[in-house]
Design a protein around this motif. Structure first.
Motif, PDB file in Angstrom:
ATOM      1  N   ILE A 159       0.825  -1.216   0.000  1.00  0.00           N
ATOM      2  CA  ILE A 159       0.000   0.000   0.000  1.00  0.00           C
ATOM      3  C   ILE A 159       0.860   1.267   0.000  1.00  0.00           C
ATOM      4  CG2 ILE A 159      -1.669   1.332   1.373  1.00  0.00           C
ATOM      5  CD1 ILE A 159      -2.945  -0.893  -0.252  1.00  0.00           C
ATOM      6  N   ARG A 160       1.977   1.245   0.723  1.00  0.00           N
ATOM      7  CA  ARG A 160       2.892   2.395   0.683  1.00  0.00           C
ATOM      8  C   ARG A 160       3.277   2.723  -0.757  1.00  0.00           C
ATOM      9  NH1 ARG A 160       4.859   3.967   5.702  1.00  0.00           N
ATOM     10  NH2 ARG A 160       5.190   2.247   7.157  1.00  0.00           N
ATOM     11  N   GLU A 161       3.514   1.671  -1.514  1.00  0.00           N
ATOM     12  CA  GLU A 161       3.934   1.846  -2.899  1.00  0.00           C
ATOM     13  C   GLU A 161       2.757   2.257  -3.785  1.00  0.00           C
ATOM     14  OE1 GLU A 161       5.769  -1.218  -5.949  1.00  0.00           O
ATOM     15  OE2 GLU A 161       6.785  -1.285  -3.983  1.00  0.00           O
ATOM     16  N   PHE A 162       1.626   1.633  -3.509  1.00  0.00           N
ATOM     17  CA  PHE A 162       0.437   1.865  -4.335  1.00  0.00           C
ATOM     18  C   PHE A 162      -0.079   3.288  -4.159  1.00  0.00           C
ATOM     19  CE2 PHE A 162      -4.171   1.763  -5.063  1.00  0.00           C
ATOM     20  CZ  PHE A 162      -4.230   1.149  -6.308  1.00  0.00           C
ATOM     21  N   ALA A 163      -0.040   3.777  -2.922  1.00  0.00           N
ATOM     22  CA  ALA A 163      -0.580   5.104  -2.627  1.00  0.00           C
ATOM     23  C   ALA A 163       0.345   5.828  -1.664  1.00  0.00           C
ATOM     24  CB  ALA A 163      -1.979   4.966  -2.027  1.00  0.00           C
ATOM     25  N   PRO A 164       1.419   6.419  -2.197  1.00  0.00           N
ATOM     26  CA  PRO A 164       2.463   6.996  -1.344  1.00  0.00           C
ATOM     27  C   PRO A 164       1.965   8.105  -0.417  1.00  0.00           C
ATOM     28  CG  PRO A 164       3.177   6.876  -3.646  1.00  0.00           C
ATOM     29  CD  PRO A 164       1.731   6.543  -3.631  1.00  0.00           C
ATOM     30  N   GLY A 165       0.855   8.736  -0.722  1.00  0.00           N
ATOM     31  CA  GLY A 165       0.418   9.870   0.098  1.00  0.00           C
ATOM     32  C   GLY A 165      -0.276   9.502   1.400  1.00  0.00           C
ATOM     33  N   LEU A 166      -0.573   8.237   1.619  1.00  0.00           N
ATOM     34  CA  LEU A 166      -1.392   7.873   2.777  1.00  0.00           C
ATOM     35  C   LEU A 166      -0.630   7.982   4.090  1.00  0.00           C
ATOM     36  CD1 LEU A 166      -3.336   4.758   1.485  1.00  0.00           C
ATOM     37  CD2 LEU A 166      -4.031   7.161   1.497  1.00  0.00           C
ATOM     38  N   GLU A 167      -1.380   8.283   5.158  1.00  0.00           N
ATOM     39  CA  GLU A 167      -0.722   8.442   6.448  1.00  0.00           C
ATOM     40  C   GLU A 167      -0.776   7.160   7.268  1.00  0.00           C
ATOM     41  OE1 GLU A 167      -2.075  11.726   8.864  1.00  0.00           O
ATOM     42  OE2 GLU A 167      -0.947  10.944  10.572  1.00  0.00           O
ATOM     43  N   PHE A 168       0.398   6.601   7.511  1.00  0.00           N
ATOM     44  CA  PHE A 168       0.530   5.380   8.314  1.00  0.00           C
ATOM     45  C   PHE A 168       0.945   5.731   9.729  1.00  0.00           C
ATOM     46  CE2 PHE A 168       0.810   2.942   4.392  1.00  0.00           C
ATOM     47  CZ  PHE A 168       0.301   1.716   4.770  1.00  0.00           C
ATOM     48  N   GLY A 169       0.519   4.932  10.660  1.00  0.00           N
ATOM     49  CA  GLY A 169       1.031   5.024  12.023  1.00  0.00           C
ATOM     50  C   GLY A 169       2.277   4.166  12.150  1.00  0.00           C
ATOM     51  N   PRO A 170       2.787   4.052  13.373  1.00  0.00           N
ATOM     52  CA  PRO A 170       3.998   3.253  13.578  1.00  0.00           C
ATOM     53  C   PRO A 170       3.740   1.766  13.303  1.00  0.00           C
ATOM     54  CG  PRO A 170       3.018   3.859  15.684  1.00  0.00           C
ATOM     55  CD  PRO A 170       2.262   4.597  14.621  1.00  0.00           C
ATOM     56  N   ALA A 171       4.789   1.046  12.958  1.00  0.00           N
ATOM     57  CA  ALA A 171       4.655  -0.401  12.770  1.00  0.00           C
ATOM     58  C   ALA A 171       4.816  -1.085  14.127  1.00  0.00           C
ATOM     59  CB  ALA A 171       5.715  -0.894  11.798  1.00  0.00           C
ATOM     60  N   PHE A 172       3.891  -1.993  14.424  1.00  0.00           N
ATOM     61  CA  PHE A 172       3.986  -2.791  15.653  1.00  0.00           C
ATOM     62  C   PHE A 172       4.498  -4.166  15.269  1.00  0.00           C
ATOM     63  CE2 PHE A 172       0.615   0.320  16.227  1.00  0.00           C
ATOM     64  CZ  PHE A 172       0.989   0.930  17.417  1.00  0.00           C
ATOM     65  N   HIS A 173       5.697  -4.481  15.734  1.00  0.00           N
ATOM     66  CA  HIS A 173       6.307  -5.753  15.342  1.00  0.00           C
ATOM     67  C   HIS A 173       5.975  -6.845  16.349  1.00  0.00           C
ATOM     68  CE1 HIS A 173       8.519  -3.635  12.268  1.00  0.00           C
ATOM     69  NE2 HIS A 173       8.869  -2.737  13.181  1.00  0.00           N
ATOM     70  N   GLY A 174       5.911  -8.070  15.848  1.00  0.00           N
ATOM     71  CA  GLY A 174       5.794  -9.225  16.748  1.00  0.00           C
ATOM     72  C   GLY A 174       4.434  -9.353  17.411  1.00  0.00           C
ATOM     73  N   THR A 175       3.375  -8.851  16.766  1.00  0.00           N
ATOM     74  CA  THR A 175       2.042  -9.142  17.304  1.00  0.00           C
ATOM     75  C   THR A 175       1.662 -10.544  16.832  1.00  0.00           C
ATOM     76  OG1 THR A 175       0.649  -8.499  15.431  1.00  0.00           O
ATOM     77  CG2 THR A 175       1.480  -6.721  16.821  1.00  0.00           C
ATOM     78  N   ARG A 176       0.492 -11.022  17.267  1.00  0.00           N
ATOM     79  CA  ARG A 176       0.070 -12.353  16.852  1.00  0.00           C
ATOM     80  C   ARG A 176      -0.079 -12.443  15.334  1.00  0.00           C
ATOM     81  NH1 ARG A 176      -4.551 -12.895  17.729  1.00  0.00           N
ATOM     82  NH2 ARG A 176      -4.911 -10.900  18.732  1.00  0.00           N
ATOM     83  N   LYS A 177      -0.285 -11.297  14.720  1.00  0.00           N
ATOM     84  CA  LYS A 177      -0.460 -11.289  13.275  1.00  0.00           C
ATOM     85  C   LYS A 177       0.796 -10.786  12.577  1.00  0.00           C
ATOM     86  CE  LYS A 177      -5.244 -11.304  13.610  1.00  0.00           C
ATOM     87  NZ  LYS A 177      -6.464 -11.276  12.855  1.00  0.00           N
ATOM     88  N   GLY A 178       1.894 -10.830  13.250  1.00  0.00           N
ATOM     89  CA  GLY A 178       3.133 -10.330  12.665  1.00  0.00           C
ATOM     90  C   GLY A 178       3.223  -8.825  12.858  1.00  0.00           C
ATOM     91  N   THR A 179       3.758  -8.148  11.834  1.00  0.00           N
ATOM     92  CA  THR A 179       3.870  -6.700  11.923  1.00  0.00           C
ATOM     93  C   THR A 179       2.558  -6.064  11.463  1.00  0.00           C
ATOM     94  OG1 THR A 179       6.228  -6.814  11.500  1.00  0.00           O
ATOM     95  CG2 THR A 179       5.157  -4.699  11.086  1.00  0.00           C
ATOM     96  N   VAL A 180       2.091  -5.101  12.256  1.00  0.00           N
ATOM     97  CA  VAL A 180       0.849  -4.411  11.918  1.00  0.00           C
ATOM     98  C   VAL A 180       1.107  -2.912  11.911  1.00  0.00           C
ATOM     99  CG1 VAL A 180      -1.494  -3.879  12.712  1.00  0.00           C
ATOM    100  CG2 VAL A 180      -0.611  -6.194  12.940  1.00  0.00           C
TER     101      VAL A 180
END
Lengths: 108, 302, 377
Positions: free
Chosen positions: B186-207
């Motif tokens: 998604i970062r690549e698909f739509a570079p303008g979007l606002e992401f929050g921090p990445a949370f590593h090592g959750t049950r679903k991996g990185t979120v």
């Protein structure tokens, strides 16, 4: 969700078994051509029924009866002729309907 | 009033005291927190969301606390209480925000039975909603985020809320969690979007969460009828295909996808059959996001 | 009144107020609704409130969000009641006409007999009373038709069969509802010893002749035994509401009251009757004839015990504020649990059992926490 493809148990249904269906208002139908979805308000179960099975059940809702009576009613309606094979077929569909709790033997 | 209008200090005080009453879609949520770090992230993601003024009836009561005890020292944790009850094991303290998001989803799924709840993304264009029902791993969130980045209105990334009385879809905009590879996609698909921090090592991996578009939040009270049912299926390397599916098949898939089909009884049956009757139903297999979006735009333009 | 203490709405007398005087709900402020909805949900009485408001025709005047909560609560109620009816239907189908006298108990009885406690009532299992001599064959019939013994540790299996008044619960894997089969209404070892023969003999058949329920006085006495002697106060207030409903409903017939005390005496159930009358009156303002209350006084415990019970019952019945749980409640619940087992088992066994129970609960809690965390998304 229970499908209608469940194979029946080892028991043999006697030809004289009379079958009864639930009251009409307990059954809610959605019809897509040759496929039917059926909601049974008593059990809360949804069943997907093929055309033949749906017709057998609808016939029983209209009038309880034995496998032979059901078959004869359906045959006269559609103008097809009945033979031993179609009797066996309708008996099998009835057993399937019984297995998923949609119909009961009368007087039990 | 929006959350952003509340000065940072005041927000922290409210969260620690009687709680913030946040409006998200049809729900009012009372949120308490004494957890370091949560306030800032919460403020960032929910800035444009309305704050309900007291007194009000909250539909959900969410409380984040830091359990005491010796573990606190060497492995600080956060605990979520829903209406005073512990439902999850504690999370690492730094994962307070994703815990809050999951906890609230869980609470909604367990309680909001005035709706048929589909496990589905829902996006609107030209006054009609496209439902993307799918279980995790099928690329529903990615597809949803991509469509929203191209101007579709976000109803929800997680819940298709269908009103029982009239069959309309009810928006429930929230931050969209993207997982693992889809973050970069998604970062690549739509570079303008606002992401929050990445949370590593959750049950679903990185979120990492995408901020909810302000326009979606502002229109969160505007319902819409369903138009399309598209069951997405992401699979690396497959050619794009959008295949119509027969109604019985769509019915089965949708009933199985619902959180509360069985519980709703006849209302569930009626709601699902109505959806299937009124929607064009497809299975979308895709591996390339651009192609998929073009295809879906074509579908809704015609 | 103990329910309207000073901490009133801060605490949770609010639910008792709503149950006693439903009309007062119409004047509730948002903050009061907020608390009432939470407390009612915790005590499994939200559906009940929904039905009361609906019956009074006042649903439309409520705030939209309250209506939504009530709608959702009724979805649960409808689902569980339908599930219970269907389970009973399947049991009858499995019997294939075998003449087993099946007496429905508690929730199942209220629902199938259409009695007032069924209004908005949730239930999580179907309770049946079956004559002891038919117990084994009945269990075999259900097992042959796909029901399975709910997985219990071996210790619990033995405990159920030896000391309790029921078989270990059965459930059908396609449906999952628990079926509890009893052969009497109180544990074998209990100091209470009502005669189950009398219960069957005087039971009443429903429109569907294959099903029976206890006659009114026995239904009340069973409900009382269950609430005050089974040790599970998780749904304590809901069970007390059942009793208040039954008193009000059956109490319209004058001979009910007369018969009630007599039956309690002859079945040795004056103590639970005394409690039932006392606490429905104190907590739910049930209207009871003075003469009946006086007559049941025969069943009262000694003064100190009664004061202790008053405290314990109040502590477990008046729901706590969800954000401010009281340790006192947990302690009271534990004491009542111990007491019920004291009433039920020879003392030597009791300590052994409680120790096992504590350990197993603790283990269970850990598993639950783990699974619920995994099941989340």
């Amino acid at each position: 969700m229970a499908g209608d493809g469940i194979v029946d148990g080892p028991e043999h249904t006697e030809a004289e078994t009379r079958w009864v269906a639930p009251e009409k208002q307990e059954l809610h139908w959605e019809n897509w051509g040759k496929q039917h979805a059926l909601y049974d308000a008593r059990s809360g179960e949804t069943h997907l029924l093929a055309e033949q099975t749906a017709r057998v059940l609808q016939q029983l809702v209209a009038c309880p009866g034995t496998a032979r009576e059901v078959m004869e009613a359906l045959c006269s309606e559609s103008g097809e002729c009945c033979d031993e094979q179609s009797l066996e077929h309708s008996a099998r569909l009835l057993r399937q309907l019984h297995n998923v709790g949609l119909i009961e033997k009368a007087d039990t | 009033m929006n959350l952003a209008e509340l000065p940072g200090e005041a927000l922290a005080r409210r969260l620690e005291g009687k709680g913030i009453l946040l409006q998200t879609g049809p729900f009012t949520v009372r949120i308490h927190s004494r957890v370091e770090g949560f306030t800032q992230q919460f403020r960032r993601f929910y800035a444009s969301f309305p704050v309900v003024s007291e007194p009000a009836i909250a539909d959900f009561h969410v409380r984040l606390i830091m359990p005491g005890g010796i573990r606190r020292r060497w492995r600080p944790q956060v605990l979520l209480l829903l209406d005073g009850q512990e439902v999850f094991l504690p999370y690492p303290l730094s994962h307070a925000f994703p815990l809050f998001e999951w906890g609230l989803n869980w609470a909604i799924a367990m309680q909001a039975h005035q709706y048929l709840m589909l496990h589905s993304a829902a996006v609107e264009t030209a006054g009609k909603v496209m439902l993307l029902p799918a279980w995790p791993g099928s690329g529903k969130s990615t597809l949803c985020a991509a469509l929203v980045s191209r101007g579709w209105r976000l109803f929800s990334d997680e819940f298709g809320l269908v009103r029982i009385d009239d069959g309309l879809l009810v928006p429930l905009p929230r931050p969209t969690p993207l997982k693992n590879k889809s973050i970069d996609v998604i970062r690549e698909f739509a570079p303008g979007l606002e992401f929050g921090p990445a949370f590593h090592g959750t049950r679903k991996g990185t979120v990492a969460h995408l901020r909810t578009p302000d326009a979606s939040v502002a229109q969160a009270h505007i319902t819409a009828p369903p138009g399309w049912l598209v069951f997405p299926r992401y699979q690396a390397g497959v050619p794009l295909s959008l295949k119509p599916i027969a109604r019985p098949q769509a019915f089965l898939k949708l009933a199985n996808n619902s959180f509360n089909y069985q519980l709703l009884g006849l209302h569930g049956f009626q709601a699902v059959t109505r959806l299937v009757r009124h929607c064009d139903c497809y299975i979308l297999s895709y591996s390339d996001l651009d192609e998929a979006i073009i295809k879906l735009n074509q579908l809704t333009d015609t | 009144m103990m329910a309207n203490r000073k901490n009133g709405y801060r605490g949770t007398g609010i639910l008792l107020t709503a149950l006693r005087e439903p009309g007062r709900m119409m004047g509730f402020e948002p903050g009061e609704w907020d608390l009432l909805l939470r407390v009612a949900r915790h005590t499994r009485l939200l559906g009940r409130l929904a039905v009361i408001v609906d019956e009074a025709g006042e649903m439309e005047q409520l705030p939209a969000s309250v209506r939504d909560h009530f709608k959702a609560a009724r979805v649960f109620v409808t689902h569980y009641q339908r599930t219970a009816r269907w389970e009973i239907n399947r049991i009858l189908a499995a019997l294939e006409g075998d003449d087993v006298p099946l007496v429905l108990l508690k929730g199942g009885a209220y629902i199938l007999a259409g009695l007032p406690p069924s209004r908005g009532r949730l239930l999580s299992d179907v309770d049946l009373l079956v004559p002891r001599e038919l117990l084994d064959s009945f269990e075999q019939t259900l097992l042959a038709h796909g029901w399975e013994s709910v997985k219990l540790e071996e210790y619990d299996q033995r405990y159920y069969r030896t000391w309790m008044h029921e078989l270990p619960p059965l459930s059908h894997p396609e449906r999952g509802l628990e079926v509890d089969i009893h052969h009497t209404i109180s544990p074998l070892t209990s100091r209470l010893n009502p005669d189950p023969e009398k219960l069957f003999r005087d039971s009443i058949s429903l429109a569907d002749k294959r099903l029976r329920v206890l006659q009114p006085v026995d239904m009340v006495l069973h409900s009382a035994v269950h609430l005050f002697h089974d040790g599970e106060f998780i749904n304590g207030l809901r069970d007390l509401v059942d009793l208040a409903d039954l008193f009000q409903h059956f109490g319209k017939h004058a001979d009910f009251w007369e018969k009630l005390v007599g039956r309690a005496r002859s079945q040795g159930l004056l103590r639970p009757l005394f409690y039932a009358l006392r606490y429905t009156k104190r907590l739910l303002a049930a209207e009871l004839p003075d003469s009946v209350v006086a007559a049941a006084g025969e069943g009262a415990p000694s003064g100190p015990i009664l004061r202790l019970m008053d405290n314990l019952i109040e502590a477990v019945m008046i729901p706590e504020h969800p954000d401010f749980p009281r340790r006192r409640r947990a302690a009271a619940q534990w004491l009542l649990y111990v007491r019920s087992h004291w009433l039920r088992m020879p003392p030597g066994m009791l300590l052994q059992h409680l120790a096992r129970k504590k350990i197993m609960r603790w283990r269970q809690r850990k598993t639950i926490a783990r699974t619920s965390a995994q099941g989340s998304r």
